[in-house]
Scaffold this active site. Structure first.
Site, PDB file in Angstrom:
ATOM      1  N   ASN A  88       0.912  -1.302  -0.427  1.00  0.00           N
ATOM      2  CA  ASN A  88       0.212   0.233   0.045  1.00  0.00           C
ATOM      3  C   ASN A  88       0.931   1.035  -0.160  1.00  0.00           C
ATOM      4  O   ASN A  88       1.717   0.873   0.130  1.00  0.00           O
ATOM      5  CB  ASN A  88      -1.037  -0.115   0.970  1.00  0.00           C
ATOM      6  CG  ASN A  88      -2.446   0.664   1.080  1.00  0.00           C
ATOM      7  OD1 ASN A  88      -2.408   1.694   0.062  1.00  0.00           O
ATOM      8  ND2 ASN A  88      -3.656   0.413   1.531  1.00  0.00           N
ATOM      9  N   HIS A 119      21.476   5.005  13.730  1.00  0.00           N
ATOM     10  CA  HIS A 119      22.975   5.389  13.870  1.00  0.00           C
ATOM     11  C   HIS A 119      22.847   5.126  15.444  1.00  0.00           C
ATOM     12  O   HIS A 119      22.335   3.813  15.522  1.00  0.00           O
ATOM     13  CB  HIS A 119      22.011   7.165  14.296  1.00  0.00           C
ATOM     14  CG  HIS A 119      22.219   8.385  13.473  1.00  0.00           C
ATOM     15  ND1 HIS A 119      22.696   8.431  12.334  1.00  0.00           N
ATOM     16  CD2 HIS A 119      20.938   8.300  12.773  1.00  0.00           C
ATOM     17  CE1 HIS A 119      22.221   9.529  11.326  1.00  0.00           C
ATOM     18  NE2 HIS A 119      21.230   9.364  11.641  1.00  0.00           N
ATOM     19  N   THR A 169       9.543  -5.679  17.393  1.00  0.00           N
ATOM     20  CA  THR A 169      10.519  -5.905  18.222  1.00  0.00           C
ATOM     21  C   THR A 169      11.826  -7.075  17.868  1.00  0.00           C
ATOM     22  O   THR A 169      12.733  -7.406  18.500  1.00  0.00           O
ATOM     23  CB  THR A 169      10.674  -4.813  19.125  1.00  0.00           C
ATOM     24  OG1 THR A 169      10.046  -6.090  19.669  1.00  0.00           O
ATOM     25  CG2 THR A 169      10.493  -4.094  18.840  1.00  0.00           C
ATOM     26  N   ARG A 184       3.267  -8.547  20.480  1.00  0.00           N
ATOM     27  CA  ARG A 184       3.276  -9.995  21.106  1.00  0.00           C
ATOM     28  C   ARG A 184       1.966 -10.864  20.447  1.00  0.00           C
ATOM     29  O   ARG A 184       0.792  -9.720  19.890  1.00  0.00           O
ATOM     30  CB  ARG A 184       2.832  -9.236  22.395  1.00  0.00           C
ATOM     31  CG  ARG A 184       3.674  -8.479  23.406  1.00  0.00           C
ATOM     32  CD  ARG A 184       3.908  -8.070  24.551  1.00  0.00           C
ATOM     33  NE  ARG A 184       4.749  -8.060  25.288  1.00  0.00           N
ATOM     34  CZ  ARG A 184       5.459  -8.060  25.414  1.00  0.00           C
ATOM     35  NH1 ARG A 184       6.197  -8.663  25.031  1.00  0.00           N
ATOM     36  NH2 ARG A 184       6.188  -6.538  26.381  1.00  0.00           N
TER      37      ARG A 184
END
Length: 190
Positions: A88, A119, A169, A184
């Site tokens: 999309n 960074h 993550t 989760r």
């Protein structure tokens, strides 16, 4: 299609797609896409498109105001997009190492995939080029909803769904629904 609609499409879609194609500087783009939305490809690495890859959705937000950004930053960087993938509007993927998106993946509006930190996190090293990167893998038939961010080192298993607004993550197994910040597992699909 009436003449006014043809003029609108030419001015606000066709010319924008052509502009971003001209601005793209990635020399190693393999394969073709069906572009309904501007696509900017950049970097020194390789970007691979499988068959029947669609960039942009006409009847969706950001259609007239944004573009899709794919960056394979370094000569060894790769972005691999499989067959029958639909992406999309307002999508970003930045690879310092490798991002793989397998076949039949659906990616929602305003999603971002980064296999790096951008960074260094240490205050004295933030302007250095020594950035941590780890490959991302998205399995076959995954559905990534709107406003999702996928971070470095993540593997998303086949058939899984990532809910709206999630930040992924950690890796997600096959056949589950995951959502949240951080994402989760909510439940199994099968």
């Amino acid at each position: 299609m009436n003449i006014l609609k043809k003029i609108k499409v030419f001015c606000f879609v066709t010319l924008r797609i052509s502009k971003y194609k001209l601005l793209s500087d990635c020399k190693q783009v393999i394969g073709k896409t069906k572009c309904y939305h501007p696509l900017l490809t950049t970097g020194e690495g390789k970007i691979y498109f499988g068959k029947n890859v669609q960039i942009g959705v006409i009847s969706s937000q950001y259609y007239y105001s944004n573009y899709t950004y794919l960056e394979a930053r370094y000569p060894s960087s790769e972005i691999v997009i499989g067959n029958d993938v639909v992406i999309n509007n307002k999508f970003t993927a930045v690879a310092f190492s490798k991002i793989t998106i397998e076949d039949k993946v659906l990616i929602g509006l305003n999603c971002s995939i980064m296999d790096n930190d951008g960074h260094d996190l240490h205050p004295d090293k933030r302007t250095s080029n020594d950035v941590v990167s780890s490959e991302i893998y998205i399995g076959e038939n995954v559905f990534i909803s709107d406003n999702v961010t996928i971070l470095k080192g993540v593997r998303i298993g086949k058939n899984s769904v990532i809910g709206n607004g999630s930040i992924v993550t950690r890796s997600i197994p096959d056949n589950v629904i995951a959502a949240g910040v951080p994402a989760r597992i909510i439940k199994s699909i099968l």
